[in-house]
Design a protein around this motif. Structure first.
Motif, mmCIF file in Angstrom:
data_model
loop_
_atom_site.group_PDB
_atom_site.id
_atom_site.type_symbol
_atom_site.label_atom_id
_atom_site.label_comp_id
_atom_site.label_asym_id
_atom_site.label_seq_id
_atom_site.Cartn_x
_atom_site.Cartn_y
_atom_site.Cartn_z
ATOM 1 N N GLY A 1 0.553 -1.456 0.217
ATOM 2 C CA GLY A 1 -0.237 -0.054 0.127
ATOM 3 C C GLY A 1 0.612 1.544 0.275
ATOM 4 N N ARG A 2 -0.012 2.229 -0.139
ATOM 5 C CA ARG A 2 0.807 3.698 0.164
ATOM 6 C C ARG A 2 0.466 4.357 1.355
ATOM 7 N NH1 ARG A 2 -2.066 6.198 -5.718
ATOM 8 N NH2 ARG A 2 -1.383 5.159 -7.119
ATOM 9 N N VAL A 3 1.574 5.461 1.207
ATOM 10 C CA VAL A 3 1.815 6.179 3.230
ATOM 11 C C VAL A 3 0.894 6.415 2.969
ATOM 12 C CG1 VAL A 3 3.154 7.654 3.949
ATOM 13 C CG2 VAL A 3 4.550 5.646 3.003
ATOM 14 N N ASP A 4 -0.452 6.790 3.776
ATOM 15 C CA ASP A 4 -1.225 7.680 4.037
ATOM 16 C C ASP A 4 -1.074 9.237 4.684
ATOM 17 O OD1 ASP A 4 -3.535 8.668 4.462
ATOM 18 O OD2 ASP A 4 -4.129 7.463 6.440
ATOM 19 N N VAL A 5 -0.357 10.154 3.961
ATOM 20 C CA VAL A 5 -0.181 11.289 3.627
ATOM 21 C C VAL A 5 -1.465 12.011 4.404
ATOM 22 C CG1 VAL A 5 0.396 13.420 2.612
ATOM 23 C CG2 VAL A 5 1.345 11.150 1.685
ATOM 24 N N LEU A 6 -1.989 12.080 3.674
ATOM 25 C CA LEU A 6 -3.833 13.129 3.831
ATOM 26 C C LEU A 6 -4.187 12.764 5.428
ATOM 27 C CD1 LEU A 6 -5.704 15.018 3.581
ATOM 28 C CD2 LEU A 6 -7.264 13.394 2.124
ATOM 29 N N GLY A 7 -4.064 11.082 5.739
ATOM 30 C CA GLY A 7 -4.021 11.191 7.690
ATOM 31 C C GLY A 7 -3.460 11.894 8.734
ATOM 32 N N ALA A 8 -1.872 11.725 7.913
ATOM 33 C CA ALA A 8 -0.647 12.702 8.762
ATOM 34 C C ALA A 8 -0.677 13.702 8.515
ATOM 35 C CB ALA A 8 0.555 11.821 7.927
ATOM 36 N N LEU A 9 -1.198 14.325 7.915
ATOM 37 C CA LEU A 9 -2.043 15.937 7.610
ATOM 38 C C LEU A 9 -2.724 16.279 8.484
ATOM 39 C CD1 LEU A 9 -1.223 17.068 3.856
ATOM 40 C CD2 LEU A 9 0.257 16.894 6.103
ATOM 41 N N VAL A 10 -3.861 15.454 8.887
ATOM 42 C CA VAL A 10 -5.330 15.784 9.398
ATOM 43 C C VAL A 10 -4.574 15.411 11.290
ATOM 44 C CG1 VAL A 10 -7.179 15.160 9.470
ATOM 45 C CG2 VAL A 10 -6.747 15.313 7.747
ATOM 46 N N ALA A 11 -4.254 14.455 11.020
ATOM 47 C CA ALA A 11 -3.652 13.780 12.471
ATOM 48 C C ALA A 11 -2.605 14.668 13.065
ATOM 49 C CB ALA A 11 -2.829 12.718 12.468
ATOM 50 N N ALA A 12 -2.086 15.716 11.748
ATOM 51 C CA ALA A 12 -0.545 17.368 12.904
ATOM 52 C C ALA A 12 -1.876 17.364 13.547
ATOM 53 C CB ALA A 12 0.071 17.260 12.000
ATOM 54 N N VAL A 13 -2.706 18.135 12.954
ATOM 55 C CA VAL A 13 -3.679 19.647 12.782
ATOM 56 C C VAL A 13 -4.265 18.828 14.214
ATOM 57 C CG1 VAL A 13 -5.855 20.664 11.594
ATOM 58 C CG2 VAL A 13 -4.178 20.064 10.042
ATOM 59 N N PHE A 14 -4.840 17.984 14.371
ATOM 60 C CA PHE A 14 -5.860 17.779 15.276
ATOM 61 C C PHE A 14 -4.276 17.249 16.859
ATOM 62 C CE2 PHE A 14 -6.525 13.714 18.153
ATOM 63 C CZ PHE A 14 -7.490 14.524 18.850
ATOM 64 N N THR A 15 -3.490 16.956 16.206
ATOM 65 C CA THR A 15 -2.832 17.167 17.395
ATOM 66 C C THR A 15 -2.018 18.076 17.850
ATOM 67 O OG1 THR A 15 -2.101 14.330 16.731
ATOM 68 C CG2 THR A 15 -0.058 15.716 18.595
ATOM 69 N N THR A 16 -1.622 19.421 17.154
ATOM 70 C CA THR A 16 -1.051 20.645 17.280
ATOM 71 C C THR A 16 -2.605 21.281 18.168
ATOM 72 O OG1 THR A 16 -0.164 19.998 15.169
ATOM 73 C CG2 THR A 16 -0.805 22.357 16.305
ATOM 74 N N SER A 17 -3.134 20.662 17.366
ATOM 75 C CA SER A 17 -4.730 21.699 18.462
ATOM 76 C C SER A 17 -5.319 21.373 20.061
ATOM 77 C CB SER A 17 -6.354 21.273 17.729
ATOM 78 O OG SER A 17 -6.217 22.183 16.436
ATOM 79 N N VAL A 18 -4.195 20.050 20.273
ATOM 80 C CA VAL A 18 -4.942 19.478 20.805
ATOM 81 C C VAL A 18 -3.332 19.841 22.080
ATOM 82 C CG1 VAL A 18 -4.273 17.673 22.655
ATOM 83 C CG2 VAL A 18 -6.057 17.450 21.102
ATOM 84 N N VAL A 19 -2.395 20.245 21.885
ATOM 85 C CA VAL A 19 -1.310 20.107 22.327
ATOM 86 C C VAL A 19 -1.544 21.862 23.178
ATOM 87 C CG1 VAL A 19 1.369 20.193 22.497
ATOM 88 C CG2 VAL A 19 0.451 18.780 21.849
ATOM 89 N N LEU A 20 -1.983 22.896 21.490
ATOM 90 C CA LEU A 20 -1.543 23.932 22.185
ATOM 91 C C LEU A 20 -2.884 24.586 23.137
ATOM 92 C CD1 LEU A 20 -1.313 25.268 18.486
ATOM 93 C CD2 LEU A 20 0.477 25.401 20.754
ATOM 94 N N VAL A 21 -3.892 23.732 23.521
ATOM 95 C CA VAL A 21 -4.581 24.210 23.792
ATOM 96 C C VAL A 21 -4.438 23.773 25.668
ATOM 97 C CG1 VAL A 21 -6.824 23.072 25.143
ATOM 98 C CG2 VAL A 21 -6.959 23.430 22.559
ATOM 99 N N THR A 22 -4.125 22.546 25.806
ATOM 100 C CA THR A 22 -3.338 22.053 26.651
ATOM 101 C C THR A 22 -1.950 22.795 27.408
ATOM 102 O OG1 THR A 22 -2.245 20.408 26.095
ATOM 103 C CG2 THR A 22 -4.166 19.676 26.857
ATOM 104 N N THR A 23 -1.596 23.935 26.495
ATOM 105 C CA THR A 23 -0.429 24.221 26.621
ATOM 106 C C THR A 23 -0.398 25.972 26.896
ATOM 107 O OG1 THR A 23 1.307 23.072 25.112
ATOM 108 C CG2 THR A 23 2.091 24.556 25.891
ATOM 109 N N TRP A 24 -1.529 25.965 26.528
ATOM 110 C CA TRP A 24 -1.366 28.435 26.415
ATOM 111 C C TRP A 24 -2.984 27.923 27.380
ATOM 112 C CZ3 TRP A 24 -1.950 29.533 20.529
ATOM 113 C CH2 TRP A 24 -0.690 30.003 20.174
#
Length: 464
Positions: A193-216
């Motif tokens: 199969g192929r690397v799930d690039v779109l999934g990785a990008l969306v996961a990055a957005v989700f994770t960034t949102s969560v970490v920034l909420v808890t940090t800020w």
């Protein structure tokens, strides 16, 4: 691999896990001297810590799947190389923004190492014997969390903060060489199969949102501020989008079919809950001791040690017993009772509570969470096929990371709601912390129900 060969390989894997876990916390006590040396501001210095957490959370999810596709040995070597390059660049950084960028690179390797080391145990041993290895890994990760702030302060005061990163190089180099020579794992003939690039990008957005909420949240911005509310909305939307993308992907980072297995779904939920409760103890007990009992930061930090030592002891005890008996359901059920009861005692602490009356419950709470950490990973790996071990391990570790992030945000909001004045007195502060620690008890009650409902599948005597 023979038992002796497995032991030889486990040592460098443990070293790699130690330095990758160490870098999650080692910079926290060194941020002031780093800021002075690099002329950083109060706004940009926290990114030195946050950047590593952000990228490591995403790479934990992504690289576990890549290990399934391309072979865990080569992906582990690549991840360790990235981590070491990032460490060298961090050690030679001449500005805070550049250091934060290098920390992000380092986090890509660090998060991957944490996920892959745990997945490699699925290749080295059958599930029943795997409990011994995972007990060792759990002990190493916990010790790294304890040692991080202490070593960071020692390097910053005695040598230079740059040694925080230099120390990774010889340890990582030894791990790389031994793994290259002695670790022999099955490798797919070609990537499926192929690397799930779109999934990785969306996961990055989700994770960034969560970490920034808890940090800020509650620090840089009020919990009800437009920035925090927008990040929460972005996190929720990206989570929904991620599930949609993964359902349609040909070879998703997170195969949603894993959650059709009740044991795996329950193990993931337990990992999330235990992350929440563990971070409540690690972050808010020292804060309670400083604000209510007026202890110094160093004294307050020492009280985290019993919590993590309890976790280490529980992993060390349960691993060999599970390997010998093949039974594991008892431990998360017991762990929920221990952690919930102990945190209930912690929630009754006040300005004049003695040290012993906190140390003992914290050690018991650590033991309870240790039983969860040991069994959730083992049960989750045991219920999936070998082709999904890397992805399953990544998802489980990601759930624990999310649990820590959600716990930080939740308990921060509870604490902020209880502190009604800018400079609260001891009585108001005590009541607010009572609420914080008290809310861990129903979380452990939910964990108890999940553990009791989880079916105990036999642990295989053979490697997958």
């Amino acid at each position: 691999m023979t038992r002796g060969s497995t032991v030889v390989v486990m040592l460098p894997l443990m070293l790699a896990l130690f330095v990758a876990s160490l870098d999650q916390t080692i910079v926290t006590t060194a941020l002031p001297p780093i800021a002075r040396d690099l002329h950083g501001t109060a706004t940009d210095v926290p990114w030195i810590a946050t950047a590593y957490l952000l990228t490591s959370a995403v790479s934990t999810l992504v690289f576990g799947k890549l290990g399934d596709m391309y072979g865990r040995k080569r992906i582990f070597q690549f991840s360790l190389s990235v981590f070491l390059c990032g460490s060298l660049l961090c050690a030679t950084a001449d500005s805070v923004p550049y250091l934060a960028l290098c920390r992000a690179l380092q986090g890509i390797g660090g998060g991957s190492i944490i996920s892959l080391v745990m997945a490699v145990t699925g290749d080295l041993a059958a599930p029943r014997q795997r409990a011994r290895h995972q007990a060792l890994l759990g002990m190493v990760a916990a010790l790294a969390l304890v040692a991080g702030p202490l070593l960071g302060g020692a390097f910053a005061d005695g040598l230079s903060w740059r040694w925080i990163f230099y120390v990774n190089l010889p340890i990582g180099a030894v791990a790389f060489v031994v793994v290259a020579l002695r670790l022999h794992l099955p490798r797919p003939a070609e990537a499926a199969g192929r690397v799930d690039v779109l999934g990785a990008l969306v996961a990055a957005v989700f994770t960034t949102s969560v970490v920034l909420v808890t940090t800020w949240g509650g620090d840089r911005y009020a919990w009800g501020s437009p920035v925090i509310l927008a990040l929460i909305a972005l996190g929720g939307a990206s989570l929904v989008l991620y599930l949609f993308v993964e359902r349609r992907a040909g070879d998703p980072i997170t195969p949603l079919r894993l959650f059709r297995r009740p044991v795996f779904a329950l193990a993931s939920a337990q990992y999330l809950l235990v992350g929440m409760v563990l971070f409540a103890g690690m972050l808010y007990v020292p804060m309670f001791l400083q604000l209510v009992q007026r202890k110094s930061a160093f004294e307050a930090g020492l009280f985290v040690i019993p919590l993590l030592l309890g976790l280490v002891a529980a992993a060390a005890l349960s691993g060999p017993v599970i390997a010998r008996t093949g039974r594991y359901k008892f431990y998360p059920v017991t762990g929920a009772v221990l952690a919930g009861g102990a945190m209930a005692l912690v929630s009754r602490a006040g300005p004049h509570t003695g040290a012993l009356w906190l140390i003992v419950p914290l050690a018991v709470a650590g033991a309870g969470t240790g039983f969860f950490v040991q069994v959730a990973l083992l049960a989750g790996q045991n219920t999936v096929g070998h082709e999904d071990v890397g992805a399953a391990t990544a998802v489980l570790n990601f759930c624990r990371t999310l649990g820590g992030a959600f716990g930080t945000a939740l308990f921060g909001a509870i604490l902020a709601a209880g502190l009604h004045s800018p400079r609260p007195g001891a009585a108001e502060s005590t009541a607010a912390f009572h609420a914080v620690f008290g809310w861990t008890v129903p979380l452990m009650a939910v964990a108890f129900v999940l553990a009791f409902a989880m079916r105990e599948e036999p642990l295989s005597e053979r490697r997958s």
